[in-house]
Design an enzyme around this catalytic site. Sequence first.
Site, PDB file in Angstrom:
ATOM      1  N   CYS A 193      -2.196   9.738   2.800  1.00  0.00           N
ATOM      2  CA  CYS A 193      -1.742   9.147   1.526  1.00  0.00           C
ATOM      3  C   CYS A 193      -2.703   9.449   0.391  1.00  0.00           C
ATOM      4  O   CYS A 193      -2.281   9.550  -0.758  1.00  0.00           O
ATOM      5  CB  CYS A 193      -1.578   7.641   1.671  1.00  0.00           C
ATOM      6  SG  CYS A 193      -3.095   6.794   2.094  1.00  0.00           S
ATOM      7  N   GLU A 234       0.883  -1.176   0.000  1.00  0.00           N
ATOM      8  CA  GLU A 234       0.000   0.000   0.000  1.00  0.00           C
ATOM      9  C   GLU A 234       0.913   1.216   0.000  1.00  0.00           C
ATOM     10  O   GLU A 234       1.423   1.616   1.048  1.00  0.00           O
ATOM     11  CB  GLU A 234      -0.899  -0.020   1.247  1.00  0.00           C
ATOM     12  CG  GLU A 234      -1.874  -1.181   1.298  1.00  0.00           C
ATOM     13  CD  GLU A 234      -3.049  -1.021   0.339  1.00  0.00           C
ATOM     14  OE1 GLU A 234      -3.362   0.125  -0.045  1.00  0.00           O
ATOM     15  OE2 GLU A 234      -3.645  -2.048  -0.037  1.00  0.00           O
TER      16      GLU A 234
HETATM   17  P1  NAD Z   1       8.204   4.543   4.967  1.00  0.00           P
HETATM   18  O1  NAD Z   1       8.167   3.740   3.704  1.00  0.00           O
HETATM   19  O2  NAD Z   1       9.378   5.393   5.229  1.00  0.00           O
HETATM   20  O3  NAD Z   1       8.069   3.579   6.257  1.00  0.00           O
HETATM   21  C1  NAD Z   1       7.047   2.633   6.399  1.00  0.00           C
HETATM   22  C2  NAD Z   1       7.515   1.493   7.291  1.00  0.00           C
HETATM   23  O4  NAD Z   1       8.636   0.872   6.713  1.00  0.00           O
HETATM   24  C3  NAD Z   1       7.939   1.914   8.710  1.00  0.00           C
HETATM   25  O5  NAD Z   1       7.363   0.992   9.630  1.00  0.00           O
HETATM   26  C4  NAD Z   1       9.455   1.802   8.688  1.00  0.00           C
HETATM   27  O6  NAD Z   1       9.982   1.382   9.926  1.00  0.00           O
HETATM   28  C5  NAD Z   1       9.723   0.771   7.629  1.00  0.00           C
HETATM   29  N1  NAD Z   1      10.957   1.023   6.882  1.00  0.00           N
HETATM   30  C6  NAD Z   1      11.474   2.232   6.545  1.00  0.00           C
HETATM   31  N2  NAD Z   1      12.626   2.077   5.848  1.00  0.00           N
HETATM   32  C7  NAD Z   1      12.820   0.740   5.744  1.00  0.00           C
HETATM   33  C8  NAD Z   1      13.853  -0.065   5.128  1.00  0.00           C
HETATM   34  N3  NAD Z   1      14.881   0.491   4.508  1.00  0.00           N
HETATM   35  N4  NAD Z   1      13.740  -1.399   5.209  1.00  0.00           N
HETATM   36  C9  NAD Z   1      12.688  -1.979   5.837  1.00  0.00           C
HETATM   37  N5  NAD Z   1      11.698  -1.268   6.437  1.00  0.00           N
HETATM   38  C10 NAD Z   1      11.762   0.074   6.390  1.00  0.00           C
HETATM   39  O7  NAD Z   1       6.858   5.364   4.935  1.00  0.00           O
HETATM   40  P2  NAD Z   1       6.360   6.479   5.954  1.00  0.00           P
HETATM   41  O8  NAD Z   1       7.251   7.673   5.849  1.00  0.00           O
HETATM   42  O9  NAD Z   1       6.110   5.882   7.279  1.00  0.00           O
HETATM   43  O10 NAD Z   1       4.924   6.825   5.316  1.00  0.00           O
HETATM   44  C11 NAD Z   1       4.741   7.728   4.289  1.00  0.00           C
HETATM   45  C12 NAD Z   1       4.448   7.028   2.975  1.00  0.00           C
HETATM   46  O11 NAD Z   1       3.453   6.037   3.153  1.00  0.00           O
HETATM   47  C13 NAD Z   1       3.879   7.991   1.947  1.00  0.00           C
HETATM   48  O12 NAD Z   1       4.443   7.720   0.701  1.00  0.00           O
HETATM   49  C14 NAD Z   1       2.392   7.662   1.931  1.00  0.00           C
HETATM   50  O13 NAD Z   1       1.732   7.977   0.730  1.00  0.00           O
HETATM   51  C15 NAD Z   1       2.433   6.187   2.169  1.00  0.00           C
HETATM   52  N6  NAD Z   1       1.154   5.728   2.709  1.00  0.00           N
HETATM   53  C16 NAD Z   1       0.373   4.931   1.937  1.00  0.00           C
HETATM   54  C17 NAD Z   1      -0.857   4.534   2.425  1.00  0.00           C
HETATM   55  C18 NAD Z   1      -1.756   3.652   1.608  1.00  0.00           C
HETATM   56  O14 NAD Z   1      -2.728   3.164   2.186  1.00  0.00           O
HETATM   57  N7  NAD Z   1      -1.509   3.429   0.335  1.00  0.00           N
HETATM   58  C19 NAD Z   1      -1.268   4.941   3.693  1.00  0.00           C
HETATM   59  C20 NAD Z   1      -0.438   5.754   4.433  1.00  0.00           C
HETATM   60  C21 NAD Z   1       0.787   6.147   3.953  1.00  0.00           C
END
Ligand code: NAD
Length: 459
Positions: A246, A212
């Site tokens: 998002c 997602e």
């Molecule tokens: P992110 O991708 O930075 O982090 C998400 C999760 O991944 C966190 O739990 C984090 O600990 C983990 N993570 C981060 N880097 C990692 C790595 N290198 N390896 C493994 N795990 C890792 O996202 P964010 O900053 O928390 O959220 C923002 C993004 O999420 C935006 O792009 C937003 O659009 C998207 N989002 C999408 C939805 C949806 O339903 N489609 C909902 C909310 C947010």
Amino acid sequence: MLLEQSFITNLLNKQRQFFATGKTKNIDFRIEQLKRLKQGVLDYQEKIAAAVKADLNRPKFEAYFELSFLTEINDGIKKLKSWAKPQRVSTPIEQFPARAKIYQEPLGVVLIIGAWNYPFQLVISPLFGAIAAGNCVIIKPSEIAVNTSEVVADLIAHTFDSSYIAAITGGVETSQQLLVEKIDHIFFTGGTKVGKIVMEAAAKNLTPVTLELGGKSPCIIDDCIQLEYTAKRITWGKFINAGQTCVAPDYLLVNKSIKSDLLEKIKQSIDEFYGDNPVNSPDYGRIVNKKEFNRLNDLLKEGKIVIGGETKSEERYISPTVIEGVNWDSGIMQEEIFGPILPVLEYENLDEAIALVNSRPKPLSLYFFSRNKQKQKQVLREISSGNVCINDTVMQFAVPSLPFGGVGNSGIGSYHGKASFDTFSHYKSVLNKGLWFDLNIRYAPYKNKVGLIKKIICR
Ligand code: NAD
């Protein structure tokens, strides 16, 4: 503090052993656990509201958006027996005597990794689907929403035995420790960049993924609209949670002839919602951390600010802001904004607007405001996106009967309502043949049978 890898391996083994008992396959057990989850969430509602207030200065009203999936649980409790029932399907005559059925079965031990912007909902809403489908679950909430992450861990520890459902708090390293393990499904919410890392790690174990993700969700505004409602609905969808949503409209693509009237109404809506000085509004959020604040603050240097633009670094406050004078090559149009900054671009005819959107990666959400049914049909036909909302923003997320997910760069798979149950299920095809009769045609020798096989196959 980083966990020992052996802690994670042991937890997974414990969950595998519990799964192997077959208890989670029992439908009454699943319903019982959904009821426990619902009660747990209701018991924790004040703690959840306080945590999202601490993490994002979210007003209490908007804190309840985190619990909107409760209707899905209610519906799931009512419908689970019918969802999980084997589905009889037709069989071709040449299979006679036979019955074909599709059986739902759980995947096993699944992992849910969440993002920080709706930090409770993004892990607990998929948990509903995972429980309903009969899985054991490990949850890794986002470390960035640190207060909510603790509440999630507390709620899960008080509601479930960790050999069935466990929450592990921690950052990127913890996420990576989980990803090296063999897991039966990974449900990830986050950015596209990290989504690729997750998918790569999953590929090593051939683990299926639901991703997602995010991206730039366009909002196209035709000249045939009701101006006031359009402005209110855009303002609300863009500035709830200080733009950190998002499915928030990322940018406006507005018909040139109504642009100045629309901007005037958006200004009025902002004043109406948050007052002359939104920094004093109890209903306006804050940016989650300093790093995000600095990133957004840099984006304010682009184009010309026509509404807002005020900041308070010590409070991580950015007022609801509208920017003009940017183009498709500007930095702000290259990345998902994910904050309270709304760039406005204009177009003269709809074909041009559609072509512009189609020249970009497929968006998570697409918004189109128009009363014109023909134009609505054209937009639906010609633009591919994860989901669409016509004449409103964000609300498509809150319809449990609509599967929610992205396409292309904005994600893989979907969830909400029955779609959540499907995401965490394997549909096993079963052909059950009778032993009281045997049609001889398939067996060698094939002499004189070619005509018959041709008749069966080539019809
Ligand atoms: P992110 O991708 O930075 O982090 C998400 C999760 O991944 C966190 O739990 C984090 O600990 C983990 N993570 C981060 N880097 C990692 C790595 N290198 N390896 C493994 N795990 C890792 O996202 P964010 O900053 O928390 O959220 C923002 C993004 O999420 C935006 O792009 C937003 O659009 C998207 N989002 C999408 C939805 C949806 O339903 N489609 C909902 C909310 C947010």
